[in-house]
Design a protein around this motif. Structure first.
Motif, PDB file in Angstrom:
ATOM      1  N   MET A   3       0.835  -1.200   0.000  1.00  0.00           N
ATOM      2  CA  MET A   3       0.000   0.000   0.000  1.00  0.00           C
ATOM      3  C   MET A   3       0.867   1.247   0.000  1.00  0.00           C
ATOM      4  N   GLU A   5       0.096   5.609   0.430  1.00  0.00           N
ATOM      5  CA  GLU A   5      -0.904   6.659   0.669  1.00  0.00           C
ATOM      6  C   GLU A   5      -0.197   7.998   0.752  1.00  0.00           C
ATOM      7  N   THR A   7      -1.173  12.380   1.222  1.00  0.00           N
ATOM      8  CA  THR A   7      -2.180  13.407   1.489  1.00  0.00           C
ATOM      9  C   THR A   7      -1.552  14.780   1.278  1.00  0.00           C
ATOM     10  N   THR A 101      -6.537  12.772  -0.272  1.00  0.00           N
ATOM     11  CA  THR A 101      -5.766  11.582   0.076  1.00  0.00           C
ATOM     12  C   THR A 101      -5.952  10.542  -1.014  1.00  0.00           C
ATOM     13  N   HIS A 102      -4.852  10.129  -1.597  1.00  0.00           N
ATOM     14  CA  HIS A 102      -4.876   9.060  -2.585  1.00  0.00           C
ATOM     15  C   HIS A 102      -4.188   7.839  -1.976  1.00  0.00           C
ATOM     16  N   THR A 103      -4.844   6.709  -2.068  1.00  0.00           N
ATOM     17  CA  THR A 103      -4.314   5.460  -1.523  1.00  0.00           C
ATOM     18  C   THR A 103      -4.358   4.385  -2.602  1.00  0.00           C
ATOM     19  N   SER A 123       4.435   5.602  -6.125  1.00  0.00           N
ATOM     20  CA  SER A 123       4.818   6.470  -5.004  1.00  0.00           C
ATOM     21  C   SER A 123       5.571   7.709  -5.489  1.00  0.00           C
TER      22      SER A 123
END
Length: 146
Positions: A3, A5, A7, A101-103, A123
């Motif tokens: 994962m 994430e 913001t 926020t992108h996850t 990323s």
């Protein structure tokens, strides 16, 4: 599961960013990593679409959750690679403007094999993409104010 994430907070209005999110024809302008994107219907939960990352084949995806003025989740299943990519985009009003926020979460039997390469690329690209959509939203608001 792998994962990533990120913001950011922008002075742009939540509504302006939501309009960019929900207009799939704008995705190629704020996300430099997308060569083509289309939907087979309205921007609502359940609609399927096609997305082509730059330099890659077209992939089908589905909007699995759309909450206007809050965010959306899209899922791309890549069975040949043994991975599924879940991409969440969330908005929240804050005292300073709007928080984005992108996850990205990568799951599946080959997530550990192929996922690390995807996550490494994403990323680096996701923060730039988020800054770009925030800048486009601010520019849109300036144009409408004048």
């Amino acid at each position: 599961m792998l994962m990533f994430e990120h913001t950011i907070t922008t002075k742009a209005k939540l509504e302006t960013i939501w309009n960019l999110y929900s207009d799939i024809t704008s995705w190629m302008t704020w996300d430099e990593g997308i060569e083509y994107a289309s939907l087979d219907g309205p921007f609502v939960t359940g609609t399927r679409g096609i997305l082509q990352p730059k330099g890659q084949d077209r992939l089908s995806f589905q909007l699995t959750e759309v909450q206007p003025m809050f965010g959306f989740l899209d899922v791309t299943d890549i069975p040949d690679a043994g991975i599924e990519i879940r991409f969440s985009h969330r908005l929240q009003k804050t005292l300073d403007g709007t928080s984005l926020t992108h996850t990205v979460a990568i799951t599946g039997p080959n997530a550990e094999i192929f996922g690390e390469e995807f996550i490494a690329e994403l990323s680096q690209g996701i923060p730039r993409t988020m800054e770009r959509i925030a800048a486009m939203a601010m520019e849109t608001e300036r144009e409408h104010a004048s």
